[in-house]
Design a protein around this motif. Structure first.
Motif, PDB file in Angstrom:
ATOM      1  N   THR A  32       0.048   3.719  -2.723  1.00 16.14           N
ATOM      2  CA  THR A  32       0.214   3.140  -4.063  1.00 16.14           C
ATOM      3  C   THR A  32      -0.881   3.677  -4.977  1.00 16.14           C
ATOM      4  O   THR A  32      -0.678   3.916  -6.152  1.00 16.14           O
ATOM      5  CB  THR A  32       0.164   1.603  -3.951  1.00 16.14           C
ATOM      6  OG1 THR A  32       1.136   1.227  -2.984  1.00 16.14           O
ATOM      7  CG2 THR A  32       0.421   0.921  -5.270  1.00 16.14           C
ATOM      8  N   TYR A  33      -2.082   3.846  -4.412  1.00 18.72           N
ATOM      9  CA  TYR A  33      -3.089   4.751  -4.956  1.00 18.72           C
ATOM     10  C   TYR A  33      -3.555   5.576  -3.778  1.00 18.72           C
ATOM     11  O   TYR A  33      -3.217   5.247  -2.649  1.00 18.72           O
ATOM     12  CB  TYR A  33      -4.244   4.002  -5.651  1.00 18.72           C
ATOM     13  CG  TYR A  33      -5.042   3.038  -4.807  1.00 18.72           C
ATOM     14  CD1 TYR A  33      -6.102   3.463  -4.003  1.00 18.72           C
ATOM     15  CD2 TYR A  33      -4.752   1.677  -4.828  1.00 18.72           C
ATOM     16  CE1 TYR A  33      -6.837   2.574  -3.247  1.00 18.72           C
ATOM     17  CE2 TYR A  33      -5.484   0.776  -4.064  1.00 18.72           C
ATOM     18  CZ  TYR A  33      -6.528   1.236  -3.275  1.00 18.72           C
ATOM     19  OH  TYR A  33      -7.251   0.348  -2.519  1.00 18.72           O
TER      20      TYR A  33
ATOM     21  N   CYS B 115       0.806  -1.227   0.000  1.00 16.59           N
ATOM     22  CA  CYS B 115       0.000   0.000   0.000  1.00 16.59           C
ATOM     23  C   CYS B 115       0.835   1.273   0.000  1.00 16.59           C
ATOM     24  O   CYS B 115       0.295   2.356  -0.165  1.00 16.59           O
ATOM     25  CB  CYS B 115      -0.901   0.013   1.229  1.00 16.59           C
ATOM     26  SG  CYS B 115      -1.920  -1.452   1.366  1.00 16.59           S
ATOM     27  N   ILE B 116       2.159   1.150   0.247  1.00 17.74           N
ATOM     28  CA  ILE B 116       3.006   2.342   0.415  1.00 17.74           C
ATOM     29  C   ILE B 116       4.056   2.386  -0.683  1.00 17.74           C
ATOM     30  O   ILE B 116       4.787   1.413  -0.866  1.00 17.74           O
ATOM     31  CB  ILE B 116       3.780   2.296   1.755  1.00 17.74           C
ATOM     32  CG1 ILE B 116       2.871   1.897   2.908  1.00 17.74           C
ATOM     33  CG2 ILE B 116       4.470   3.624   2.030  1.00 17.74           C
ATOM     34  CD1 ILE B 116       3.620   1.706   4.225  1.00 17.74           C
ATOM     35  N   VAL B 117       4.186   3.506  -1.406  1.00 16.83           N
ATOM     36  CA  VAL B 117       5.262   3.634  -2.399  1.00 16.83           C
ATOM     37  C   VAL B 117       6.263   4.725  -2.039  1.00 16.83           C
ATOM     38  O   VAL B 117       7.297   4.859  -2.701  1.00 16.83           O
ATOM     39  CB  VAL B 117       4.719   3.853  -3.829  1.00 16.83           C
ATOM     40  CG1 VAL B 117       4.091   2.566  -4.364  1.00 16.83           C
ATOM     41  CG2 VAL B 117       3.745   5.014  -3.888  1.00 16.83           C
ATOM     42  N   ASP B 118       5.991   5.490  -0.969  1.00 15.36           N
ATOM     43  CA  ASP B 118       6.981   6.452  -0.498  1.00 15.36           C
ATOM     44  C   ASP B 118       6.471   7.052   0.809  1.00 15.36           C
ATOM     45  O   ASP B 118       5.306   6.833   1.200  1.00 15.36           O
ATOM     46  CB  ASP B 118       7.245   7.563  -1.516  1.00 15.36           C
ATOM     47  CG  ASP B 118       8.709   8.007  -1.518  1.00 15.36           C
ATOM     48  OD1 ASP B 118       9.334   7.946  -0.438  1.00 15.36           O
ATOM     49  OD2 ASP B 118       9.219   8.404  -2.577  1.00 15.36           O
ATOM     50  N   SER B 119       7.342   7.790   1.493  1.00 18.50           N
ATOM     51  CA  SER B 119       6.961   8.513   2.718  1.00 18.50           C
ATOM     52  C   SER B 119       8.039   9.554   2.946  1.00 18.50           C
ATOM     53  O   SER B 119       9.011   9.621   2.189  1.00 18.50           O
ATOM     54  CB  SER B 119       6.840   7.539   3.898  1.00 18.50           C
ATOM     55  OG  SER B 119       8.099   6.950   4.173  1.00 18.50           O
ATOM     56  N   CYS B 120       7.915  10.350   3.999  1.00 13.43           N
ATOM     57  CA  CYS B 120       8.859  11.470   4.155  1.00 13.43           C
ATOM     58  C   CYS B 120      10.267  11.020   4.512  1.00 13.43           C
ATOM     59  O   CYS B 120      11.242  11.700   4.245  1.00 13.43           O
ATOM     60  CB  CYS B 120       8.334  12.471   5.194  1.00 13.43           C
ATOM     61  SG  CYS B 120       8.795  12.080   6.895  1.00 13.43           S
ATOM     62  N   ARG B 121      10.398   9.857   5.129  1.00 13.56           N
ATOM     63  CA  ARG B 121      11.671   9.221   5.480  1.00 13.56           C
ATOM     64  C   ARG B 121      12.409   9.870   6.652  1.00 13.56           C
ATOM     65  O   ARG B 121      13.446   9.365   7.066  1.00 13.56           O
ATOM     66  CB  ARG B 121      12.632   9.162   4.274  1.00 13.56           C
ATOM     67  CG  ARG B 121      12.009   8.503   3.063  1.00 13.56           C
ATOM     68  CD  ARG B 121      12.901   8.565   1.845  1.00 13.56           C
ATOM     69  NE  ARG B 121      12.178   8.153   0.663  1.00 13.56           N
ATOM     70  CZ  ARG B 121      12.687   7.484  -0.338  1.00 13.56           C
ATOM     71  NH1 ARG B 121      13.948   7.133  -0.312  1.00 13.56           N
ATOM     72  NH2 ARG B 121      11.937   7.170  -1.377  1.00 13.56           N
ATOM     73  N   THR B 122      11.910  10.987   7.167  1.00 11.45           N
ATOM     74  CA  THR B 122      12.650  11.676   8.232  1.00 11.45           C
ATOM     75  C   THR B 122      11.858  11.794   9.532  1.00 11.45           C
ATOM     76  O   THR B 122      12.444  12.053  10.578  1.00 11.45           O
ATOM     77  CB  THR B 122      13.062  13.097   7.789  1.00 11.45           C
ATOM     78  OG1 THR B 122      11.893  13.786   7.380  1.00 11.45           O
ATOM     79  CG2 THR B 122      14.062  13.051   6.649  1.00 11.45           C
ATOM     80  N   CYS B 123      10.552  11.658   9.512  1.00  8.70           N
ATOM     81  CA  CYS B 123       9.757  11.849  10.739  1.00  8.70           C
ATOM     82  C   CYS B 123      10.038  10.699  11.712  1.00  8.70           C
ATOM     83  O   CYS B 123      10.661   9.694  11.359  1.00  8.70           O
ATOM     84  CB  CYS B 123       8.266  11.944  10.417  1.00  8.70           C
ATOM     85  SG  CYS B 123       7.504  10.371   9.984  1.00  8.70           S
TER      86      CYS B 123
END
Ligand code: NAP
Ligand code: ZN
Ligand code: ZN
Length: 352
Positions: free
Chosen positions: A115-116, A89-97
């Motif tokens: 992903t959608y 369900c996940i294709v990216d995120s902020c990566r820093t929080c």
């Protein structure tokens, strides 16, 4: 740009129809995946039909993706051409929080990129899901399908599997615990199998008397018809944990009353309309909790895939062609699937 073929929703009511669109070019950290299979989650219906929020049509759904890597960007180290991989369900995120730093990208405080249901960072366009021939995803959000795992059956693990695995682990399902699973659909049947594999005593709650035998075959120690007050009474105050997967609004109190002292009911079902508010007394008299849980992070999703490979936990699936997707959706809406549809994407790649 990369040409993609898909079946998309053009509005909230019409059947899904063929749509050609373009994926972004493969960036330095990206993996291009030829999609082989995509599971059909009830969330696909909720979202495409505008039940959760406004939608930018045309919209391609699907977030239980298994495919083969065909190309990687120059800085990719985790995957290579030829690998069988998954995207959930996940294709990216902020990566820093703090959540991303704790491998909980599903709870990214900036909001995970779905992903959608997301906006693609690289292009600013709505993300498009897995009912399509190809997808381009950052390598950090791509999972390894364990060697030898049935590829079609691996697909539903990417949402249904992790959505049950994560709360079962978080609330310590295991030997000595009695775990209730509410609803025997795509999520629920994975819950029964996973909780059983973790060593818990499993009680299935279903509204469908014709699913009792299946529930036991899948690993439930007992099955309760949740519409029967008498049947429900047998477990009053007996359960350590309940994971509720029901896709429709319903009364929660009858389930809360089944929890022991300090027991928790975790809601994972995400109906279009809210549940009636639970009463306070059943919660406070036994210090019970009502909680929620959303999918799982990338690290935990890989852990779940490896657990499923080791314990031979795989979904029960019905294969469908892309062209038959609308009939499949009608059956999902009626809770008439044994127990997850998987689209064979080869049916979209030939002449259409
Ligand atoms: P599903 O295959 O349709 O299963 C839902 C089950 O709920 C049905 O099989 C049925 O089981 C039970 N149910 C009881 N009354 C119902 C009613 N009036 N309408 C529909 N279902 C009813 O759906 P799913 O793919 O497992 O998804 C379940 C829910 O979880 C959906 O709302 C979905 O959006 C949500 N979801 C949440 C997450 C998350 O991260 N939290 C992830 C994925 C999906 P019985 O016949 O046994 O009663
Ligand atoms: Zn899903
Ligand atoms: Zn974050």
């Amino acid at each position: 740009m990369i040409d993609a073929h898909s079946y998309a929703a053009y509005d909230a009511q019409s059947p899904l129809k063929s749509w050609d669109f373009q994926r972004r070019e493969v960036g330095d950290h990206d993996v291009q995946i030829d999609i082989l299979f995509c599971g059909v989650c009830h969330s696909d219906l909720h979202y495409a039909r505008g039940e959760w929020m406004p939608v930018n049509y045309p919209q391609v759904v699907g977030h239980e993706i298994v495919g083969q890597v065909v190309k990687v960007g120059k800085d990719v180290s985790k995957h290579k051409a030829g690998d069988f991989v998954g995207v959930g369900c996940i294709v990216d995120s902020c990566r820093t929080c703090s959540s991303c730093q704790a491998d909980l990208e599903n709870y990214c405080t900036e909001g995970m990129q779905g992903t959608y249901m997301g906006v693609e960072k690289q292009t600013g366009r709505p993300t498009q899901g897995g009912y399509s021939t190809v997808i381009v995803v950052d390598e950090n959000y791509v999972l390894r399908v364990p060697a030898g795992m049935d590829l079609a059956k691996a697909a539903p693990l990417l949402c249904a599997g992790i959505t049950l695995y994560s709360p079962l682990r978080h609330w310590n399902a295991g030997p000595g615990k009695t775990v209730g699973i509410v609803g025997l659909g795509g999520l629920g049947h994975m819950g029964v199998k996973l909780a059983h594999a973790m060593g818990a005593k499993v009680i299935l709650f279903t509204t469908s008397p014709d699913k009792v035998a299946d529930g036991k075959k899948l690993g439930a120690d007992d099955v309760v018809i949740s519409k029967s007050e008498d049947d429900m009474k047998r477990y009053a105050g007996q359960l350590d944990l309940i994971v509720n997967t029901v896709a429709a609004s319903h009364q929660l109190d009858p389930f809360i009353n089944l929890l022991k002292l300090d027991g928790t009911m975790v809601l994972v079902g995400a109906p279009a309309t809210p549940h009636p508010s639970p009463q306070v007394f059943p919660l406070l008299m036994q210090r019970r909790s009502l909680a929620g849980s959303a999918i799982g992070g990338i690290r935990e999703t890989q852990e779940m895939l490896d657990f499923c490979a080791e314990h031979d936990v795989l979904p029960e699936i019905e294969m469908t062609s892309m062209q038959d997707i609308n009939q499949a959706w009608d059956r999902v809406a009626k809770s008439d699937v044994k127990y997850r549809f998987v689209i064979d994407m080869a049916t979209l790649k030939g002449p259409r």
